[in-house]
Structure formats: structure tokens, C-alpha cells
Design a protein around this motif. Sequence first.
Motif, mmCIF file in Angstrom:
data_model
loop_
_atom_site.group_PDB
_atom_site.id
_atom_site.type_symbol
_atom_site.label_atom_id
_atom_site.label_comp_id
_atom_site.label_asym_id
_atom_site.label_seq_id
_atom_site.Cartn_x
_atom_site.Cartn_y
_atom_site.Cartn_z
ATOM 1 N N PRO A 25 -10.672 -6.312 32.621
ATOM 2 C CA PRO A 25 -9.909 -7.462 32.096
ATOM 3 C C PRO A 25 -10.789 -8.701 31.894
ATOM 4 O O PRO A 25 -10.684 -9.374 30.859
ATOM 5 C CB PRO A 25 -8.842 -7.710 33.177
ATOM 6 N N ALA A 26 -11.668 -9.000 32.858
ATOM 7 C CA ALA A 26 -12.529 -10.185 32.715
ATOM 8 C C ALA A 26 -13.487 -10.007 31.545
ATOM 9 O O ALA A 26 -13.727 -10.945 30.767
ATOM 10 C CB ALA A 26 -13.312 -10.427 34.009
ATOM 11 N N CYS A 28 -13.026 -8.208 28.830
ATOM 12 C CA CYS A 28 -12.278 -8.360 27.567
ATOM 13 C C CYS A 28 -12.009 -9.839 27.294
ATOM 14 O O CYS A 28 -12.104 -10.295 26.150
ATOM 15 C CB CYS A 28 -10.967 -7.577 27.628
ATOM 16 N N ARG A 29 -11.687 -10.578 28.343
ATOM 17 C CA ARG A 29 -11.427 -12.021 28.173
ATOM 18 C C ARG A 29 -12.695 -12.724 27.653
ATOM 19 O O ARG A 29 -12.643 -13.475 26.686
ATOM 20 C CB ARG A 29 -10.961 -12.607 29.513
ATOM 21 N N HIS A 30 -13.830 -12.457 28.273
ATOM 22 C CA HIS A 30 -15.088 -13.075 27.824
ATOM 23 C C HIS A 30 -15.404 -12.676 26.380
ATOM 24 O O HIS A 30 -15.800 -13.525 25.572
ATOM 25 C CB HIS A 30 -16.253 -12.631 28.717
ATOM 26 N N GLU A 33 -13.101 -14.545 24.057
ATOM 27 C CA GLU A 33 -13.409 -15.987 24.015
ATOM 28 C C GLU A 33 -14.661 -16.264 23.184
ATOM 29 O O GLU A 33 -14.751 -17.270 22.492
ATOM 30 C CB GLU A 33 -13.606 -16.526 25.441
ATOM 31 N N SER A 60 -3.680 -7.906 23.804
ATOM 32 C CA SER A 60 -3.523 -9.305 24.235
ATOM 33 C C SER A 60 -4.747 -10.140 23.853
ATOM 34 O O SER A 60 -4.652 -11.348 23.713
ATOM 35 C CB SER A 60 -3.228 -9.390 25.730
ATOM 36 N N HIS A 61 -5.907 -9.507 23.685
ATOM 37 C CA HIS A 61 -7.115 -10.251 23.299
ATOM 38 C C HIS A 61 -7.482 -10.053 21.828
ATOM 39 O O HIS A 61 -8.541 -10.513 21.401
ATOM 40 C CB HIS A 61 -8.287 -9.822 24.187
#
Length: 270
Positions: A25-26, A28-30, A33, A60-61
Motif C-alpha cells: 500500500p505505501a 502504491c501511494r508513493h 504521488e 484507488s491510486h
Amino acid sequence: MKSAVTISLVAEAKGGPFVFWDDLPAACRHAAELGFDAVELFAPGPDAVSQSELAALLKSHSLGLAAVGTGAGWVKHKLSLTSPDTETRQSAADFIRSMIDFGGPHGAPAIIGSMQGRWGEGVSKEQALDWLKAALNDLGEHARRYNIPLIYEPLNRYETNLINTEAAGASLMESLQTDNVRLLADLFHMNIEETSIASGVKDGGRWIGHVHFVDSNRRPAGCGHLDYEPILAALREIQYEGYLSAEALPWPDPVAAAKQTIDAYRQLVG
Ligand code: LER
Ligand code: MN
């Protein structure tokens, strides 16, 4: 061309050329972003993440899944498509098939890199290539049900003695019965094996279906001595429209490596 960044969830691969590690999850977030189009996943197996969790994270990303690696079959289980042992070869093919089924619903092809193995130890080069071709024919057709190809990766001489260049890879593709396997152009391996990386890209030509975007020292693009302009010109010439996927060391750290990659990608691709 589209951008992607690698994520490894394989503990045994620590020290390997993957940008993000352990926390999907982290990562994918990075990746989102920083503006990547997609992520490439190196997972321990098909059950590492549930299909629904993966689909939800990607959605979601707004990320694509560029590809899934199969190398865990080698680093975790010592499986190889060219092992002298029949059962090991069968288990290798079964593992890859399960990874095709893992990535397929997300439109992500599986990559055969280290799972190709090598000839020697009583196995002739001809025999190993026959086994490899049979597996590519079978698994390439399996991938077709998801409307995706199977990706085969030539590696440098220290990792396989089967196929080391894009030209040899293109000949292998031409010798297959299936037309659903594509070549991977990994710029790190090509820097070791090709006379020129740009001509290697042209040798691979229409067969190239994925690119590992990395520098000469396996650091992120721009942190080594590769000259990217002629490489990008060659990719444009062959009308490559797939991913430039950062399979690079997390140097100096994962987020900085990803940022360096996306900056290099934007400068080169626009
Ligand atoms: C291994 O060196 C590599 O490049 C990977 O993509 C394949 O396992
Ligand atoms: Mn690679």
C-alpha cells in the motif's frame, strides 16, 4: 511509452534491483504521488496479495499493473524451466502459470527471467533450449486467455547461458509456435551484452514488449553512464508503446530512486 516502478515483496530478494520494498500500500501511494502510470510487482507467489486487495489498491491510486515477475520461483524454491529434473521443470511451469493467473485479471503479463535457468550439469544447450521453447509455447498460449502476452527476458552472461542478447531473443521468438511471447529489453543486461544498446533495441524490434528502465550500474536512470537519447530514439523507431519500468536498486533510498526515475522519464519521454 508509459512509466512504471517496481515493488518487491520477496524477502529472499533483499539487495536486488527493486525500488520499493515490502509495504505494497505505501509503495502504491508513493508511485501514484510521484505520477507513475503503473507498478510492476515482484511477489513471492500468487497468494501474496488477494485479487480484490490488489484491484482496490490499483483503483484507488489510478495505477496500472505493468507486469508481474516470476523470479520468486527461483529465489525461493529453486525452480527452473531447464532443470535436469522433470518434476522441477514441471513445478517451474506450474508456478509461472499461477503467476500468469495472478497478473492476468489486472492486464499484467508475467515475466520469465531467472526462471529460464541455464544449460550444463548434464543438460546440453540444445536440450535446455528445447525445454525452454516448449514452456514458452505452452505458457504463452495460457496468457492469451487474458489477452496479454508472456514476457521473456534475455539476461546477462552471469545470470544465464541461454539467451543474452535481443538478437538471440528475437530468433528464439521466431522459432516458437506461439506468437504470444514478447521480449523484455532490460537496459542493465543490455549494457553488458549488446554492442550498442540502441542497436540491441532495433534487433529486438517488434518483439519487444517490456523495458526495464535502469542505468549501467543498476541505479536509477541518470545515476550511471548510459546515454539514453539514442536508446529512446531506437524505441521510438520500433514504435514501442509499452512501459519503461524502473527495475533499479533503491539508491540512495526508495522514494529518491523513484523520483529520480520519473524525472528522467519525463525529460526523455515528455
Ligand atoms: C534479473 O537480473 C532481472 O533482470 C529480472 O528482471 C528477472 O528476474
Ligand atoms: Mn530485468
